[in-house]
Design a protein around this motif. Structure first.
Motif, PDB file in Angstrom:
ATOM      1  N   LEU A 537       0.744  -1.225  -0.019  1.00  0.00           N
ATOM      2  CA  LEU A 537      -0.103   0.069   0.046  1.00  0.00           C
ATOM      3  C   LEU A 537       0.954   1.231  -0.012  1.00  0.00           C
ATOM      4  CD1 LEU A 537      -2.939  -0.849   2.471  1.00  0.00           C
ATOM      5  CD2 LEU A 537      -3.142  -0.241  -0.012  1.00  0.00           C
ATOM      6  N   LYS A 538       0.321   2.255  -0.795  1.00  0.00           N
ATOM      7  CA  LYS A 538       1.159   3.322  -0.763  1.00  0.00           C
ATOM      8  C   LYS A 538       0.200   4.799  -0.540  1.00  0.00           C
ATOM      9  CE  LYS A 538       4.453   1.969  -4.480  1.00  0.00           C
ATOM     10  NZ  LYS A 538       5.074   2.190  -5.890  1.00  0.00           N
ATOM     11  N   SER A 539      -0.954   4.505  -0.690  1.00  0.00           N
ATOM     12  CA  SER A 539      -1.877   5.540  -0.175  1.00  0.00           C
ATOM     13  C   SER A 539      -3.202   5.051   0.284  1.00  0.00           C
ATOM     14  CB  SER A 539      -2.082   6.692  -1.592  1.00  0.00           C
ATOM     15  OG  SER A 539      -2.721   6.027  -2.380  1.00  0.00           O
ATOM     16  N   ILE A 540      -3.923   5.740   1.058  1.00  0.00           N
ATOM     17  CA  ILE A 540      -5.139   5.343   1.742  1.00  0.00           C
ATOM     18  C   ILE A 540      -5.797   6.446   1.966  1.00  0.00           C
ATOM     19  CG2 ILE A 540      -6.116   3.863   3.697  1.00  0.00           C
ATOM     20  CD1 ILE A 540      -3.474   2.503   4.181  1.00  0.00           C
ATOM     21  N   MET A 541      -6.945   6.613   1.505  1.00  0.00           N
ATOM     22  CA  MET A 541      -7.778   7.882   1.778  1.00  0.00           C
ATOM     23  C   MET A 541      -8.837   7.332   2.629  1.00  0.00           C
ATOM     24  SD  MET A 541      -6.241   9.851   0.004  1.00  0.00           S
ATOM     25  CE  MET A 541      -5.026   9.812  -1.371  1.00  0.00           C
ATOM     26  N   MET A 542      -9.053   7.666   4.011  1.00  0.00           N
ATOM     27  CA  MET A 542      -9.862   7.281   4.902  1.00  0.00           C
ATOM     28  C   MET A 542     -10.695   8.394   5.793  1.00  0.00           C
ATOM     29  SD  MET A 542      -7.802   4.147   6.700  1.00  0.00           S
ATOM     30  CE  MET A 542      -6.526   5.306   7.153  1.00  0.00           C
ATOM     31  N   ASP A 543     -10.714   9.601   4.898  1.00  0.00           N
ATOM     32  CA  ASP A 543     -11.378  10.508   5.604  1.00  0.00           C
ATOM     33  C   ASP A 543     -12.765  10.393   5.644  1.00  0.00           C
ATOM     34  OD1 ASP A 543     -10.761  11.074   2.736  1.00  0.00           O
ATOM     35  OD2 ASP A 543     -12.509  12.513   3.018  1.00  0.00           O
ATOM     36  N   ASN A 544     -13.525  10.839   6.667  1.00  0.00           N
ATOM     37  CA  ASN A 544     -14.677  10.860   7.178  1.00  0.00           C
ATOM     38  C   ASN A 544     -15.251   9.329   7.192  1.00  0.00           C
ATOM     39  OD1 ASN A 544     -16.348  13.907   6.810  1.00  0.00           O
ATOM     40  ND2 ASN A 544     -14.766  13.690   5.173  1.00  0.00           N
ATOM     41  N   THR A 545     -14.477   8.682   8.207  1.00  0.00           N
ATOM     42  CA  THR A 545     -14.863   7.323   8.045  1.00  0.00           C
ATOM     43  C   THR A 545     -14.765   7.120   9.732  1.00  0.00           C
ATOM     44  OG1 THR A 545     -12.405   6.635   7.942  1.00  0.00           O
ATOM     45  CG2 THR A 545     -14.071   6.450   5.902  1.00  0.00           C
ATOM     46  N   ARG A 546     -14.960   5.714  10.184  1.00  0.00           N
ATOM     47  CA  ARG A 546     -14.933   5.471  11.687  1.00  0.00           C
ATOM     48  C   ARG A 546     -13.502   4.806  12.080  1.00  0.00           C
ATOM     49  NH1 ARG A 546     -21.035   3.033  12.954  1.00  0.00           N
ATOM     50  NH2 ARG A 546     -22.134   4.839  12.070  1.00  0.00           N
ATOM     51  N   VAL A 547     -12.465   5.139  11.418  1.00  0.00           N
ATOM     52  CA  VAL A 547     -11.393   4.453  11.858  1.00  0.00           C
ATOM     53  C   VAL A 547     -10.821   5.312  13.290  1.00  0.00           C
ATOM     54  CG1 VAL A 547     -10.805   3.601   9.524  1.00  0.00           C
ATOM     55  CG2 VAL A 547     -10.026   5.903  10.147  1.00  0.00           C
ATOM     56  N   SER A 548      -9.991   4.637  13.850  1.00  0.00           N
ATOM     57  CA  SER A 548      -9.489   5.278  15.056  1.00  0.00           C
ATOM     58  C   SER A 548      -7.916   5.381  15.029  1.00  0.00           C
ATOM     59  CB  SER A 548     -10.036   4.502  16.299  1.00  0.00           C
ATOM     60  OG  SER A 548      -9.502   3.155  16.296  1.00  0.00           O
ATOM     61  N   ASP A 549      -7.279   5.536  16.460  1.00  0.00           N
ATOM     62  CA  ASP A 549      -5.925   5.599  16.416  1.00  0.00           C
ATOM     63  C   ASP A 549      -5.177   4.193  16.321  1.00  0.00           C
ATOM     64  OD1 ASP A 549      -6.189   8.070  16.888  1.00  0.00           O
ATOM     65  OD2 ASP A 549      -6.052   7.789  19.315  1.00  0.00           O
ATOM     66  N   LEU A 550      -6.020   3.145  16.329  1.00  0.00           N
ATOM     67  CA  LEU A 550      -5.536   1.707  15.986  1.00  0.00           C
ATOM     68  C   LEU A 550      -5.120   1.731  14.577  1.00  0.00           C
ATOM     69  CD1 LEU A 550      -8.020  -0.581  18.043  1.00  0.00           C
ATOM     70  CD2 LEU A 550      -5.714   0.370  18.774  1.00  0.00           C
ATOM     71  N   VAL A 551      -5.759   1.988  13.713  1.00  0.00           N
ATOM     72  CA  VAL A 551      -5.280   1.857  12.184  1.00  0.00           C
ATOM     73  C   VAL A 551      -3.915   2.821  12.062  1.00  0.00           C
ATOM     74  CG1 VAL A 551      -5.997   2.801  10.165  1.00  0.00           C
ATOM     75  CG2 VAL A 551      -7.565   1.720  11.464  1.00  0.00           C
ATOM     76  N   GLY A 578       6.891   6.648   2.097  1.00  0.00           N
ATOM     77  CA  GLY A 578       6.564   5.166   1.765  1.00  0.00           C
ATOM     78  C   GLY A 578       4.974   5.039   1.708  1.00  0.00           C
ATOM     79  N   LEU A 579       4.038   5.549   2.574  1.00  0.00           N
ATOM     80  CA  LEU A 579       2.706   5.734   2.619  1.00  0.00           C
ATOM     81  C   LEU A 579       2.188   6.995   2.912  1.00  0.00           C
ATOM     82  CD1 LEU A 579       0.185   3.526   2.874  1.00  0.00           C
ATOM     83  CD2 LEU A 579       0.795   3.419   5.393  1.00  0.00           C
ATOM     84  N   LYS A 580       1.019   7.143   2.298  1.00  0.00           N
ATOM     85  CA  LYS A 580       0.420   8.639   2.295  1.00  0.00           C
ATOM     86  C   LYS A 580      -1.119   8.001   2.851  1.00  0.00           C
ATOM     87  CE  LYS A 580       2.327  11.107  -1.695  1.00  0.00           C
ATOM     88  NZ  LYS A 580       2.149  11.731  -2.776  1.00  0.00           N
ATOM     89  N   MET A 581      -1.499   8.676   4.145  1.00  0.00           N
ATOM     90  CA  MET A 581      -2.685   8.549   4.927  1.00  0.00           C
ATOM     91  C   MET A 581      -3.539   9.711   4.847  1.00  0.00           C
ATOM     92  SD  MET A 581      -1.389   5.693   7.609  1.00  0.00           S
ATOM     93  CE  MET A 581      -3.205   5.327   7.975  1.00  0.00           C
ATOM     94  N   VAL A 582      -4.650   9.752   4.609  1.00  0.00           N
ATOM     95  CA  VAL A 582      -5.905  10.813   4.904  1.00  0.00           C
ATOM     96  C   VAL A 582      -6.656  10.457   5.906  1.00  0.00           C
ATOM     97  CG1 VAL A 582      -7.313  12.481   3.790  1.00  0.00           C
ATOM     98  CG2 VAL A 582      -5.451  11.703   2.614  1.00  0.00           C
ATOM     99  N   VAL A 583      -6.666  11.194   7.145  1.00  0.00           N
ATOM    100  CA  VAL A 583      -7.572  10.633   8.121  1.00  0.00           C
ATOM    101  C   VAL A 583      -8.265  11.944   8.551  1.00  0.00           C
ATOM    102  CG1 VAL A 583      -6.229   8.509   8.706  1.00  0.00           C
ATOM    103  CG2 VAL A 583      -5.721  10.737   9.652  1.00  0.00           C
ATOM    104  N   TYR A 584      -8.546  12.841   8.051  1.00  0.00           N
ATOM    105  CA  TYR A 584      -8.938  14.190   8.466  1.00  0.00           C
ATOM    106  C   TYR A 584     -10.395  13.999   8.778  1.00  0.00           C
ATOM    107  CZ  TYR A 584     -10.086  15.486   3.686  1.00  0.00           C
ATOM    108  OH  TYR A 584     -10.610  15.579   2.341  1.00  0.00           O
ATOM    109  N   ASP A 585     -11.209  14.656   9.558  1.00  0.00           N
ATOM    110  CA  ASP A 585     -12.622  14.513   9.743  1.00  0.00           C
ATOM    111  C   ASP A 585     -13.050  13.050  10.310  1.00  0.00           C
ATOM    112  OD1 ASP A 585     -13.053  17.095   9.059  1.00  0.00           O
ATOM    113  OD2 ASP A 585     -13.845  16.765   6.856  1.00  0.00           O
TER     114      ASP A 585
END
Length: 709
Positions: A537-551, A578-585
């Motif tokens: 994995l190189k990019s994960i877009m998870m904004d406006n979801t129910r993911v938490s600090d565990l992820v 190496g990995l882009k993560m979007v976790v705002y909102d």
């Protein structure tokens, strides 16, 4: 020294008598005044007798023995008796002086006029008449023949035996002036350079820089608009800075050479097309890539371009509302080599015009037809099925594309069905990228038709298809082992079950990009298996979801595992993202998870074979989170990327102290004022560190701000 050419009775070298040197008398008469070269030699000899040159004598050779017996005899060519009336004592005539001057003004290392180039420590034996008479007649040395002596003087002496023998030193050798090299008059470096080299130099410049260089001179202006420099004319990077006159001049001057013409967004050409369209299209006849996206160009000019360029391979006509199906007919008739066609958002083009292109262009591989009407035309879809040459199909926001249309595209009409498996027996499709985003008419039934029919599929976009559920992707994920990009944004009916299937599917080993933005029913239950199993994995877009600090914690651990898996490590100290993560909102993402990512990014590693040598991380996580945390995250990432892990760790620590103090300040009870004061101090320290650190150990002075405001 005797002058050459004087009439004196001289003997040959064989008849030279050995005469001793006695104190001879100096003549009273004034010697004749020398001129020219001889005067210069006399002056140099006088200067060599100066006391200041006493220490400039050359040191003797290491092989020379100064204490041995004398081995050199002094032979005088002067007569035995003085020829003048009276004589004076000479400093060179003393027997103890060994032929050198003993006057106070003479220097020990300065030779006399008759004895040249003898070392000061050379032992000289004086030979007089008595010694000559008593010596053995057997000769112990033989003089060098005259004809073999150095220079041209030996031959002169051999031919004229009456001439006295002369001793020539360095200054008597004639001076030969070197010939001056002929210089090139008015050498013009740039003018003499071949045109091929000039073109090669200009090819290293950007198109915008070439246009600027055209104002240097007339010669440069002519060179800058040479067609060989404009084989690829792409104005997408500077279309707002170039004038329409310059564009017309480039296209008309370099027309036969242009292969790639990209005029995307050149709205300034709107009036010039009406005046110069005929002249431009007459010279631009060798185009292979043609893009006029978002240009204000009239329909007739586009038709002229298409008619006069039969070798077109790539055509981009998107966002041109003036075009209709007549342009598609011209392309079908005149561009048989077409491979890429983009007609998205062309309101007056429908599938009837595209059907002519599909029938006439057998090499068509990529079709962009966003918001094109008529995708419920079964004849067009059946033609695509029979051709089976398309590799990329983008039909975003096509409301006419329904379940029946997609089934015809994948299976054709009335396909044969296998009795055992219940699958259609059709050749597999060559699709590698499919985009059905915002096709609201699609359901699970149509998506199931992709299963086992697109084995080469790499990218799939099904954003905002509100009717899709977990059953839609189950079969597709099992039959697409090469899938790398999966976009499924705003799918409200998709649950964590789909994410768990992705983690178990064959595509988990190849998946690089995953977007589940605005899927509010997805959380840690589905994302944790994906983080663990999808190692590329190189990019994960998870904004406006129910993911938490565990992820975030699991992602940091996986990137750390990647770094440890590389046994060599990173000795340069500059890692890569190496990995882009979007976790705002994301409501469940707190500062503790963000801190875990920052801490892992700035962590040192120890190599297994050399535990004493630390190594830097090879990959880090680029995080986009809550806007209040984002400035700190960006500054921390910037420091890590340039290899300053110590300052990055300090920033992370100060930010953590600030966040802890802020949380304590909000608590009620005893010590509330003290906790608030600690929170303010921590905020100031964190702000100083975030801005680059306090200088000289002192914090920057800050005002409390306006009380009224």
């Amino acid at each position: 020294m005797a002058q050459v050419g004087e009439e004196h009775p001289l003997t040959s070298p064989e008849s030279i008598s050995f005469t001793p040197i006695h104190s001879g008398a100096l003549p009273d008469e004034v010697p004749p005044k020398l001129k020219g070269r001889r005067r210069l030699l006399q002056s140099l000899q006088r200067m060599s007798s100066s006391p200041s040159l006493a220490k400039m004598g050359r040191t003797p050779s290491s092989t020379y023995r100064g204490g041995g017996k004398g081995s050199l005899s002094c032979v005088s060519l002067n007569p035995t008796t003085p020829t003048y009336g009276h004589s004076h004592s000479s400093s060179y005539a003393s027997q103890s002086s060994a032929g050198f001057s003993t006057a106070p003004t003479s220097v020990a290392s300065t030779p006399c006029a008759d004895m040249r180039f003898f070392h000061s420590k050379t032992r000289v034996r004086i030979v007089d008449e008595e010694t000559t008479k008593n010596r053995v007649t057997t000769p112990t040395s033989v003089p060098v023949p005259v004809e073999f002596r150095y220079g041209s003087m030996g031959a002169a002496l051999a031919s004229a035996p009456q001439i006295h023998e002369t001793f020539e030193d360095y200054f008597s050798i004639p001076v030969v002036k070197p010939k001056a090299r002929p210089r090139r008059v008015n050498f013009d470096f740039w003018g003499e350079m071949p045109n091929e080299i000039k073109v090669q130099i200009f090819q290293h410049l950007q198109p915008k820089e070439i246009v600027r260089c055209s104002s240097v001179s007339r010669a440069w202006h002519k060179m800058c608009f040479d067609g060989q420099l404009w084989i690829k004319l792409d104005t997408s990077a500077f279309y707002t800075d170039i004038t329409s006159e310059s564009l017309v001049k480039i296209m008309t001057g370099a027309g036969p050479f242009v292969r790639d013409l990209n005029l995307r967004g050149c709205v300034q050409m709107r009036e010039r097309w009406q005046m110069d369209s005929q002249r431009i299209t007459d010279v631009c006849r060798n185009l292979e890539y043609f893009s006029i996206e978002d240009c204000r160009i009239d329909r007739s000019t586009v038709h002229c371009f298409l008619l006069r360029n039969p070798r077109l391979i790539h055509i981009n006509l998107s966002r041109l509302s003036t075009l209709n199906n007549s342009a598609m007919k011209i392309i079908a008739q005149g561009c048989p080599q077409l491979e890429h066609l983009n007609v998205s958002w062309c309101q007056n083009i429908d599938t009837k015009g595209l059907q002519k292109i599909v029938q006439s262009c057998p090499k068509l591989k990529e079709l962009w037809a966003g918001e094109i009407k008529g995708f419920d035309n079964h004849d067009f879809l059946l033609e695509l099925f029979n051709r089976n040459t398309l590799e990329r199909l983008f039909v975003s926001h096509c409301v006419d594309l329904d379940d029946e249309s997609l089934e015809i595209l994948m299976h054709g009409k009335e396909p044969e069905i296998d009795v055992l498996t219940g699958r259609t027996v059709v050749p597999p499709r060559n699709f590698r990228h499919l985009s059905f985003d915002r096709c609201s008419a699609l359901t699970d039934k149509s998506l199931k038709s992709l299963a086992h029919n697109v084995p080469r599929l790499v990218g799939l976009q099904i954003d905002q298809c509100a009717n899709l559920t977990d059953d839609a992707l189950t079969g597709v994920l099992e039959s697409t082992p090469c899938l790398t990009h999966l976009n499924m944004e705003e799918l409200d009916k998709v649950t964590n079950f789909t994410l768990q299937n992705i983690a178990k599917a064959p595509c988990a080993k190849t998946l690089e990009h995953l977007s589940i933005s605005y899927c509010e029913s997805l959380g840690d239950t589905g994302m944790l298996p994906i983080i663990r199993n999808c190692r590329k994995l190189k990019s994960i877009m998870m904004d406006n979801t129910r993911v938490s600090d565990l992820v975030l914690t699991e992602a940091a651990a996986q990137v750390r595992h990647r770094n440890r898996k590389r046994m060599v490590g990173n000795a340069s100290g500059k890692p890569e993202v190496g990995l882009k993560m979007v976790v705002y909102d994301c409501q469940n993402v707190n500062w503790t998870g963000v801190r875990e990512v920052l801490s892992r990014n700035a962590e040192f590693y120890r190599l297994p074979h050399d535990s004493s040598a630390p190594t830097y991380p090879c990959e880090i996580i680029s995080l986009k989170c809550f806007y209040g945390y984002q400035p700190t995250v960006e500054e921390h990432t910037k420091r890590v990327l340039r290899g300053d892990l110590a300052r990055a760790s300090m920033l992370e620590r100060k930010w953590a102290e600030y966040m802890v103090a802020t949380e304590e300040a909000g608590a009620q009870g005893v010590g509330q004022r003290r906790r608030r004061r600690r929170a303010r101090d921590a905020a100031m320290v964190h702000a100083d560190e975030e801005e680059g650190g306090a200088r000289g150990g002192r914090r920057r002075a800050r005002s409390g701000g306006c009380i009224v405001m």
